[in-house]
Design a protein around this motif. Structure first.
Motif, PDB file in Angstrom:
ATOM      1  N   LYS A  95       0.833  -1.207   0.000  1.00  0.00           N
ATOM      2  CA  LYS A  95       0.000   0.000   0.000  1.00  0.00           C
ATOM      3  C   LYS A  95       0.867   1.256   0.000  1.00  0.00           C
ATOM      4  O   LYS A  95       0.552   2.247  -0.678  1.00  0.00           O
ATOM      5  CB  LYS A  95      -0.929  -0.001   1.209  1.00  0.00           C
ATOM      6  CG  LYS A  95      -1.920   1.168   1.213  1.00  0.00           C
ATOM      7  CD  LYS A  95      -2.868   1.090   2.392  1.00  0.00           C
ATOM      8  CE  LYS A  95      -3.933   2.196   2.306  1.00  0.00           C
ATOM      9  NZ  LYS A  95      -3.339   3.551   2.275  1.00  0.00           N
ATOM     10  N   THR A 151       0.916   6.879  -6.584  1.00  0.00           N
ATOM     11  CA  THR A 151      -0.288   7.684  -6.803  1.00  0.00           C
ATOM     12  C   THR A 151       0.015   9.156  -6.540  1.00  0.00           C
ATOM     13  O   THR A 151      -0.472  10.045  -7.260  1.00  0.00           O
ATOM     14  CB  THR A 151      -1.428   7.199  -5.884  1.00  0.00           C
ATOM     15  OG1 THR A 151      -1.727   5.832  -6.204  1.00  0.00           O
ATOM     16  CG2 THR A 151      -2.680   8.038  -6.068  1.00  0.00           C
ATOM     17  N   GLU A 152       0.818   9.426  -5.538  1.00  0.00           N
ATOM     18  CA  GLU A 152       1.224  10.800  -5.246  1.00  0.00           C
ATOM     19  C   GLU A 152       2.101  11.352  -6.373  1.00  0.00           C
ATOM     20  O   GLU A 152       1.935  12.504  -6.802  1.00  0.00           O
ATOM     21  CB  GLU A 152       1.977  10.839  -3.912  1.00  0.00           C
ATOM     22  CG  GLU A 152       2.240  12.228  -3.370  1.00  0.00           C
ATOM     23  CD  GLU A 152       0.976  12.992  -3.013  1.00  0.00           C
ATOM     24  OE1 GLU A 152       1.000  14.241  -3.098  1.00  0.00           O
ATOM     25  OE2 GLU A 152      -0.045  12.346  -2.665  1.00  0.00           O
ATOM     26  N   ARG A 206       2.039   1.747  -3.593  1.00  0.00           N
ATOM     27  CA  ARG A 206       0.969   2.242  -4.458  1.00  0.00           C
ATOM     28  C   ARG A 206       0.613   3.694  -4.120  1.00  0.00           C
ATOM     29  O   ARG A 206       0.422   4.521  -5.010  1.00  0.00           O
ATOM     30  CB  ARG A 206      -0.268   1.343  -4.351  1.00  0.00           C
ATOM     31  CG  ARG A 206      -0.045  -0.065  -4.890  1.00  0.00           C
ATOM     32  CD  ARG A 206      -1.348  -0.826  -5.058  1.00  0.00           C
ATOM     33  NE  ARG A 206      -2.110  -0.943  -3.821  1.00  0.00           N
ATOM     34  CZ  ARG A 206      -1.896  -1.860  -2.889  1.00  0.00           C
ATOM     35  NH1 ARG A 206      -0.915  -2.744  -3.045  1.00  0.00           N
ATOM     36  NH2 ARG A 206      -2.651  -1.906  -1.804  1.00  0.00           N
ATOM     37  N   ASP A 207       0.542   3.994  -2.831  1.00  0.00           N
ATOM     38  CA  ASP A 207       0.238   5.368  -2.424  1.00  0.00           C
ATOM     39  C   ASP A 207       1.324   6.327  -2.900  1.00  0.00           C
ATOM     40  O   ASP A 207       1.038   7.449  -3.329  1.00  0.00           O
ATOM     41  CB  ASP A 207       0.100   5.458  -0.906  1.00  0.00           C
ATOM     42  CG  ASP A 207      -1.179   4.812  -0.382  1.00  0.00           C
ATOM     43  OD1 ASP A 207      -2.059   4.479  -1.205  1.00  0.00           O
ATOM     44  OD2 ASP A 207      -1.292   4.639   0.848  1.00  0.00           O
TER      45      ASP A 207
END
Length: 447
Positions: free
Chosen positions: A352, A359-360, A355-356
């Motif tokens: 996570k 995404t940022e 992925r975070d």
């Protein structure tokens, strides 16, 4: 033959081009030229500047000069390079006995019982092989014997192994690796482009159409086989309800559902030990390999009793090295480490963070069209335009090789090779994520 034809033959995502050897240092040129002379033309290397490896520990690889590389790619060594418990278990067993399965041995029974307890559903037997290719080959032989049919349905860019049988249903090997005439392909469940709320029925409809074609040609359906993360298709981990409609269609046609867990099993998704379990289905056959022995060659086929009953009656099975005592010791150690060190939970949490982080980064870099995955299997799709979603394989290649120059190892996947494939060992930590994301940011800024 033109240049395009040559480039397509034997293609591999993120492959080194031997024609570019002149740009490397003298030592690298010598080793690569020697490799080509000794191993022949079919082998491939990664990256524009191939990586030499001498040793490894945890998630770090080292070259002969002591330079370290962060390994964010290798799922084979799922519990980390040279994990001491796996090393100890295999060394001790090798000092004691290494032999095949035609003798009564308690170790293989203990491991089989332990492994079978993780599946649930109707899976009750396990047969051991050396590799995932062998496991899928055996699973398909059993499926054909059980159903009396030949047809196999796969996803568009699937990879299921390199024996003659399973290479014939591995389109990701390239356009010059022929598929079997009994093979039918369906598009991958591309959650970036297909409406997610209808994707399960959409996929079932695709399977139904191919079953109809197989039946018209007198072949019928033996099996549908899929990796639940669709690793070679571009990594599609969601939604987790798409296999329900598919398995219903497959069973209605008299076929078997084979869950290929070579890539997505052993806690990789962070949510369940097996990838198919995220979809709340009960496959007829489960195959596994790669991470099962943390680099030691061990793989297996787990199946429901009724699936293998006729095969076991009519055809004997033996594998000289499959399930040997050292392989079982390695496999048992890996399963124990995954549980004792809570690596599935770690995969969920650390995945996570990755992925975070991407995404940022996507907020500042338009090339990043989609970030997806589950646990420590992450896909970052690069596009030319977010509106058209046109794949950008050049950007993906630039990022992969830019990271390699900074000694961070990842690769690519998908038909267009435009999705970054990030699948580190399950022992990846927050510090490793920080390093990965920091270097990825620097590479993206440099494009």
């Amino acid at each position: 033959m033109n240049k395009v034809d040559v480039a397509q033959r034997g293609k591999m995502v993120n492959a080194f081009d031997p024609a570019n050897v002149t740009g490397l240092n003298e030592k690298a040129r010598t080793l690569i030229q020697r490799r080509s002379a000794l191993l022949g033309p079919a082998y491939r290397l990664f990256y524009n500047d191939p990586v030499e490896v001498k040793r490894g520990k945890g998630v770090i690889l080292y070259d002969s000069e002591g330079n370290e590389y962060l390994d964010a790619y290798n799922n084979v060594v799922s519990v980390g390079h040279c994990h001491p418990r796996v090393v100890e278990a295999t060394s001790e067993q090798l000092r004691t006995l290494c032999t095949h399965t035609r003798y009564v041995q308690e170790g293989i029974l203990n491991y089989a019982e332990d492994l079978l307890g993780t599946f649930g559903g109707k899976i009750q037997h396990v047969m051991f092989t050396c590799t995932g290719s062998e496991a899928n080959d055996l699973a398909l032989r059993i499926a054909k014997h059980q159903t009396g049919k030949d047809g196999i349905i796969i996803t568009e860019e699937a990879y299921h192994g390199n024996s003659d049988l399973v290479a014939g249903l591995s389109p990701s090997l390239g356009p010059h690796s022929p598929l079997g005439t009994w093979v039918r392909r369906i598009p991958a469940p591309d959650s970036y482009r297909v409406p997610i709320e209808t994707i399960g029925q959409w996929m079932a409809d695709q399977v139904s159409a191919q079953i109809h074609d197989l039946e018209r040609r007198g072949q019928g359906l033996a099996a549908f086989i899929a990796d639940s993360l669709f690793s070679s298709d571009g990594i599609f981990a969601h939604p987790t309800n798409l296999f329900g409609p598919v398995i219903d269609v497959v069973h209605k046609a008299g076929g078997l559902f084979i869950a290929d867990e070579v890539q997505s099993g052993f806690g990789r998704t962070g949510e369940k030990l097996w990838g198919y379990q995220r979809h709340d289905i009960a496959p007829d056959i489960v195959t596994m390999g790669k991470p099962m022995g943390n680099g030691f060659p061990v793989a297996a086929v787990a199946l429901a009793p009724e699936v293998v009953q006729g095969f076991g009656r009519d055809v004997r099975y033996f594998n000289t090295f499959g399930g040997n005592t050292v392989a079982i010791a390695a496999a048992q150690a890996v399963l124990d480490v995954i549980r004792d060190e809570k690596l599935m939970e770690n995969a969920n949490r650390i995945g996570k963070l990755i992925r975070d982080g991407f995404t940022e980064l996507a907020k500042r870099h338009e090339q990043i069209g989609d970030v997806r995955g589950a646990g420590l299997y992450v896909g970052v799709e690069l596009v030319r335009n977010r509106n058209t979603k046109e794949p950008d394989s050049a950007a993906a290649s630039a990022i992969i090789n830019g990271l390699r120059a900074r000694r961070i190892l990842i690769s690519a996947t998908g038909a267009a090779a435009n999705t970054l494939k990030i699948r580190p060992p399950l022992v990846f930590s927050e510090g490793h994520v920080d390093r990965l994301l920091s270097e990825a940011k620097a590479v993206l800024n440099s494009l």
